[in-house]
Every structure is written in C-alpha cells, then in structure tokens.
Design a protein around this motif. Sequence first.
Motif, PDB file in Angstrom:
ATOM      1  N   ILE A   1      25.936  43.106  50.327  1.00 21.15           N
ATOM      2  CA  ILE A   1      26.778  44.044  50.723  1.00 21.15           C
ATOM      3  C   ILE A   1      28.033  43.655  50.378  1.00 21.15           C
ATOM      4  CG2 ILE A   1      28.110  44.559  52.712  1.00 21.15           C
ATOM      5  CD1 ILE A   1      25.683  44.251  54.535  1.00 21.15           C
ATOM      6  N   GLN A   2      28.544  42.428  49.694  1.00 22.84           N
ATOM      7  CA  GLN A   2      29.736  42.131  48.994  1.00 22.84           C
ATOM      8  C   GLN A   2      29.782  42.882  47.748  1.00 22.84           C
ATOM      9  OE1 GLN A   2      29.453  37.629  49.430  1.00 22.84           O
ATOM     10  NE2 GLN A   2      31.631  37.945  49.438  1.00 22.84           N
ATOM     11  N   GLU A   3      28.658  42.922  47.141  1.00 21.18           N
ATOM     12  CA  GLU A   3      28.688  43.427  45.871  1.00 21.18           C
ATOM     13  C   GLU A   3      28.906  45.011  45.695  1.00 21.18           C
ATOM     14  OE1 GLU A   3      29.178  41.947  42.840  1.00 21.18           O
ATOM     15  OE2 GLU A   3      29.306  40.177  44.041  1.00 21.18           O
ATOM     16  N   LEU A   4      28.039  45.478  46.982  1.00 26.00           N
ATOM     17  CA  LEU A   4      28.406  47.027  46.856  1.00 26.00           C
ATOM     18  C   LEU A   4      29.725  47.227  47.361  1.00 26.00           C
ATOM     19  CD1 LEU A   4      26.884  49.868  47.349  1.00 26.00           C
ATOM     20  CD2 LEU A   4      26.111  49.072  49.850  1.00 26.00           C
ATOM     21  N   CYS A   5      30.558  46.642  48.318  1.00 29.06           N
ATOM     22  CA  CYS A   5      31.688  47.131  48.997  1.00 29.06           C
ATOM     23  C   CYS A   5      32.598  46.717  47.526  1.00 29.06           C
ATOM     24  CB  CYS A   5      32.221  45.984  49.997  1.00 29.06           C
ATOM     25  SG  CYS A   5      31.374  46.205  51.403  1.00 29.06           S
ATOM     26  N   LYS A   6      32.538  45.749  46.747  1.00 30.23           N
ATOM     27  CA  LYS A   6      33.245  45.855  45.449  1.00 30.23           C
ATOM     28  C   LYS A   6      33.226  46.877  44.560  1.00 30.23           C
ATOM     29  CE  LYS A   6      33.273  40.734  45.369  1.00 30.23           C
ATOM     30  NZ  LYS A   6      32.554  39.738  44.805  1.00 30.23           N
ATOM     31  N   VAL A   7      31.806  47.481  44.531  1.00 28.36           N
ATOM     32  CA  VAL A   7      31.634  48.634  43.680  1.00 28.36           C
ATOM     33  C   VAL A   7      32.207  50.027  44.300  1.00 28.36           C
ATOM     34  CG1 VAL A   7      30.036  47.652  42.216  1.00 28.36           C
ATOM     35  CG2 VAL A   7      29.458  49.043  43.966  1.00 28.36           C
ATOM     36  N   CYS A   8      32.340  50.050  45.552  1.00 25.92           N
ATOM     37  CA  CYS A   8      32.860  51.038  46.260  1.00 25.92           C
ATOM     38  C   CYS A   8      34.461  51.100  46.190  1.00 25.92           C
ATOM     39  CB  CYS A   8      32.449  50.934  47.707  1.00 25.92           C
ATOM     40  SG  CYS A   8      30.534  51.610  48.094  1.00 25.92           S
ATOM     41  N   GLY A   9      35.089  49.845  45.729  1.00 26.02           N
ATOM     42  CA  GLY A   9      36.363  50.012  45.504  1.00 26.02           C
ATOM     43  C   GLY A   9      37.272  49.191  46.488  1.00 26.02           C
TER      44      GLY A   9
END
Length: 193
Positions: free
Chosen positions: A128-136
């Motif tokens: 989730i952390q990495e996903l949130c980062k790539v979502c901006g």
Amino acid sequence: PMLCQDCPHSYVFNILKDMDVIVNGDIGCYTLGALPPYNRIHTCVCMGASVPFAEAFSKALPDKKVVGVIGDSTFFHSGVTGLINANYNQAKGLLIVLDNSTTAMTGSQPHPGTGWTIRGKKTKKVDIQELCKVCGADTVDQISPKKETELKELIEKRLGEDNFSVIIVKSACKLIRDPRKVIEAYKKVNLDE
C-alpha cells in the motif's frame, strides 16, 4: 452497532473526534466511526467515496481541514483511482488508510494487500505504501494505531501541510488472530463448483 473492543480503528477515531476536521468515510466496518462515541464520519456514500469527497471538500472549503478514511480492502477495490485523481488535481488534505490486513466486514476475505488469493494460493502482494507513492501522494507514512501520541502528532502535522498526504494505520483485525486460519478455511471450500 459498534466497533469491536480494542479495534485498531478506534484509536484513529478517538483522535479525530477531538479535532476540528471534516471526515469523509465510505463502506466498511470503520463506518461505525459515524456513531457514538466517536460521531466522526460526516459523509458516507459508497465504497471509495471517501477519497473524492475529501478532494471535493478541500476545494469547496479551503479553510477547513479535510480527512478521508478508507479501509485497506476498500482502498484496493475503489480508492486507488480517487487517490490518483486527488493528487492530479492538487487537492489538499489527508487520507487515512485503516489497514487491518483483511476484508473484515464481509467475512475476512483476502485482498491484494494480503498476498493470498480467495482460493488460498500465495500470490503477489501489493504494498500500500508504494502504491500510494506512485499514485502521487506527497507524503506517505505508516504507523501503528497503538502509538497514540505519535499518531496524533503525525495527523496534526500532515493536516498542517499544504499538500495531500496518506497515513497508513496498520494493525491486524482483532477477529483474525492468525490470518493463515482464514486461508485454510477458504482452501476447504471448493470454489470451482
């Protein structure tokens, strides 16, 4: 109806109930944060609505502090697109992902963040952390809800910033002492019939 005793979500709502913030929620067991003793969810429409509602309120009421609250399962189901849109449109505010490592409200099914399929097979686990980062997201933090003082300080800090942040509050659901038991139960059910 109420959250389970010592539910990890209750720590977040205990903090939010004393803050002057607009809290946007959606469908999940954490929706009970709208009821006493918390009375802290102001909007609840459908799965994933917390994120675009937080974006909308941040634009419509720029002088107010705005929070979206979403569960991990709902985030994977329909929150990711809202997060991308909020960041693309330069929203201001905070999204709190209540990560209890399951889909608790409807039977503790696994989801992409668990690393297991519904058939009990090991699979790729989405971070989730990495996903949130790539979502901006401008900042992404992860913390245990039991670190109450640090969590409160982090929420206040992120709400004081001029951006859109995500805090992942991670603690396993109290109903699932051992997630492997849920997976074993699914393996016993023949889902191909």
